[in-house]
Design a protein around this motif. Sequence first.
Motif, mmCIF file in Angstrom:
data_model
loop_
_atom_site.group_PDB
_atom_site.id
_atom_site.type_symbol
_atom_site.label_atom_id
_atom_site.label_comp_id
_atom_site.label_asym_id
_atom_site.label_seq_id
_atom_site.Cartn_x
_atom_site.Cartn_y
_atom_site.Cartn_z
ATOM 1 N N LYS A 1 -6.091 -42.068 0.066
ATOM 2 C CA LYS A 1 -6.261 -43.216 -0.838
ATOM 3 C C LYS A 1 -7.726 -43.618 -0.919
ATOM 4 N N ALA A 2 -8.402 -43.599 0.232
ATOM 5 C CA ALA A 2 -9.827 -43.956 0.259
ATOM 6 C C ALA A 2 -10.649 -42.961 -0.548
ATOM 7 N N ILE A 3 -10.319 -41.666 -0.422
ATOM 8 C CA ILE A 3 -11.043 -40.629 -1.167
ATOM 9 C C ILE A 3 -10.846 -40.812 -2.669
ATOM 10 N N VAL A 4 -9.593 -41.068 -3.084
ATOM 11 C CA VAL A 4 -9.312 -41.265 -4.511
ATOM 12 C C VAL A 4 -10.023 -42.510 -5.029
ATOM 13 N N THR A 5 -10.031 -43.573 -4.215
ATOM 14 C CA THR A 5 -10.726 -44.803 -4.613
ATOM 15 C C THR A 5 -12.221 -44.558 -4.784
ATOM 16 N N ILE A 6 -12.806 -43.832 -3.837
ATOM 17 C CA ILE A 6 -14.237 -43.511 -3.924
ATOM 18 C C ILE A 6 -14.518 -42.664 -5.162
ATOM 19 N N GLN A 7 -13.668 -41.666 -5.417
ATOM 20 C CA GLN A 7 -13.858 -40.818 -6.599
ATOM 21 C C GLN A 7 -13.728 -41.638 -7.884
ATOM 22 N N GLY A 8 -12.790 -42.587 -7.889
ATOM 23 C CA GLY A 8 -12.636 -43.456 -9.052
ATOM 24 C C GLY A 8 -13.870 -44.303 -9.290
ATOM 25 N N CYS A 9 -14.441 -44.835 -8.197
ATOM 26 C CA CYS A 9 -15.666 -45.640 -8.303
ATOM 27 C C CYS A 9 -16.836 -44.786 -8.795
ATOM 28 N N VAL A 10 -16.944 -43.573 -8.254
ATOM 29 C CA VAL A 10 -18.005 -42.659 -8.696
ATOM 30 C C VAL A 10 -17.840 -42.350 -10.181
ATOM 31 N N PHE A 11 -16.599 -42.172 -10.621
ATOM 32 C CA PHE A 11 -16.300 -41.903 -12.030
ATOM 33 C C PHE A 11 -16.781 -43.057 -12.910
ATOM 34 N N LEU A 12 -16.466 -44.296 -12.499
ATOM 35 C CA LEU A 12 -16.892 -45.462 -13.277
ATOM 36 C C LEU A 12 -18.411 -45.573 -13.322
ATOM 37 N N VAL A 13 -19.059 -45.366 -12.168
ATOM 38 C CA VAL A 13 -20.527 -45.426 -12.117
ATOM 39 C C VAL A 13 -21.123 -44.348 -13.019
ATOM 40 N N LEU A 14 -20.520 -43.154 -13.010
ATOM 41 C CA LEU A 14 -21.000 -42.051 -13.841
ATOM 42 C C LEU A 14 -20.903 -42.397 -15.325
ATOM 43 N N ILE A 15 -19.780 -42.980 -15.735
ATOM 44 C CA ILE A 15 -19.596 -43.362 -17.144
ATOM 45 C C ILE A 15 -20.611 -44.421 -17.551
ATOM 46 N N ILE A 16 -20.805 -45.416 -16.687
ATOM 47 C CA ILE A 16 -21.784 -46.477 -16.987
ATOM 48 C C ILE A 16 -23.189 -45.890 -17.080
ATOM 49 N N ALA A 17 -23.532 -45.004 -16.122
ATOM 50 C CA ALA A 17 -24.859 -44.386 -16.113
ATOM 51 C C ALA A 17 -25.085 -43.539 -17.364
ATOM 52 N N LEU A 18 -24.075 -42.750 -17.748
ATOM 53 C CA LEU A 18 -24.201 -41.915 -18.950
ATOM 54 C C LEU A 18 -24.363 -42.765 -20.207
ATOM 55 N N THR A 19 -23.641 -43.868 -20.261
ATOM 56 C CA THR A 19 -23.750 -44.765 -21.415
ATOM 57 C C THR A 19 -25.142 -45.372 -21.503
ATOM 58 N N LEU A 20 -25.667 -45.829 -20.361
ATOM 59 C CA LEU A 20 -27.010 -46.423 -20.344
ATOM 60 C C LEU A 20 -28.084 -45.389 -20.684
ATOM 61 N N ILE A 21 -27.938 -44.182 -20.124
ATOM 62 C CA ILE A 21 -28.899 -43.110 -20.419
ATOM 63 C C ILE A 21 -28.860 -42.759 -21.906
ATOM 64 N N ASN A 22 -27.665 -42.711 -22.462
ATOM 65 C CA ASN A 22 -27.508 -42.396 -23.879
ATOM 66 C C ASN A 22 -28.210 -43.442 -24.747
ATOM 67 N N ARG A 23 -28.045 -44.707 -24.394
ATOM 68 C CA ARG A 23 -28.712 -45.775 -25.156
ATOM 69 C C ARG A 23 -30.232 -45.673 -25.031
ATOM 70 N N HIS A 24 -30.693 -45.381 -23.819
ATOM 71 C CA HIS A 24 -32.132 -45.243 -23.587
ATOM 72 C C HIS A 24 -32.697 -44.080 -24.418
ATOM 73 N N VAL A 25 -31.969 -42.959 -24.411
ATOM 74 C CA VAL A 25 -32.412 -41.792 -25.176
ATOM 75 C C VAL A 25 -32.467 -42.127 -26.660
ATOM 76 N N GLU A 26 -31.462 -42.833 -27.139
ATOM 77 C CA GLU A 26 -31.447 -43.209 -28.558
ATOM 78 C C GLU A 26 -32.650 -44.073 -28.918
ATOM 79 N N ARG A 27 -32.975 -45.013 -28.033
ATOM 80 C CA ARG A 27 -34.081 -45.930 -28.330
ATOM 81 C C ARG A 27 -35.437 -45.243 -28.218
ATOM 82 N N LYS A 28 -35.647 -44.547 -27.126
ATOM 83 C CA LYS A 28 -36.975 -44.002 -26.827
ATOM 84 C C LYS A 28 -37.246 -42.654 -27.488
#
Length: 195
Positions: A126-153
């Motif tokens: 359960k702890a491993i799945v929870t950690i993977q889920g958190c990493v997944f959310l962080v990855l999605i947020i990071a990709l979204t922010l990077i995408n916005r930065h790339v679009e702007r700059k």
Amino acid sequence: THYISARFIGIVVLVTLLSIPISFFIIRKIMWNNVDENLLFQKEWILKRTQDFHPDDIDELSHNISINEVEDLSRNEDKFTYKNLFNEKENEFTKHRVLDFYKTINGKTYHFKISHSLVENEDILKAIVTIQGCVFLVLIIALTLINRHVERKVWQPFYRVLLALKNYRIDHQNFPKPEQSSILEMNSLNYSLVD
């Protein structure tokens, strides 16, 4: 940019979502194999100990071992099963991995049952799945922010050139001097347009 970004993020999301259940089943299989190896090791230990004293005294050695005398040897192979057994510490039924085997000692046949609680293993999973889920959310947020930065700059110089082309009139003005960009392809486009 949205076309490329949407597909890139979609592939990352798909791969990550697939990796979570796949890694869950692989890790669970490894853990259960380790539990089975531990139960087999306990079986060998029990068989060695029963050579020294009567099997009825084996209960003193461990709380997870039970022995019952049986009339005949109906099965002689090891059998692994999953059972919900009552846990006195937790005061509830918990999942256990159980090894059943039979042994004839001094002319009598005994049914041995060794159990191993899977509560800790399930908590780890359960702890491993929870950690993977958190990493997944962080990855999605990071990709979204990077995408916005790339679009702007990165794409802003392209949009400025595009706007200049839309507003350009051959009889009114010269094409504006292009600004330097850190992107080689963008500079090449600007110089080609000016020429």
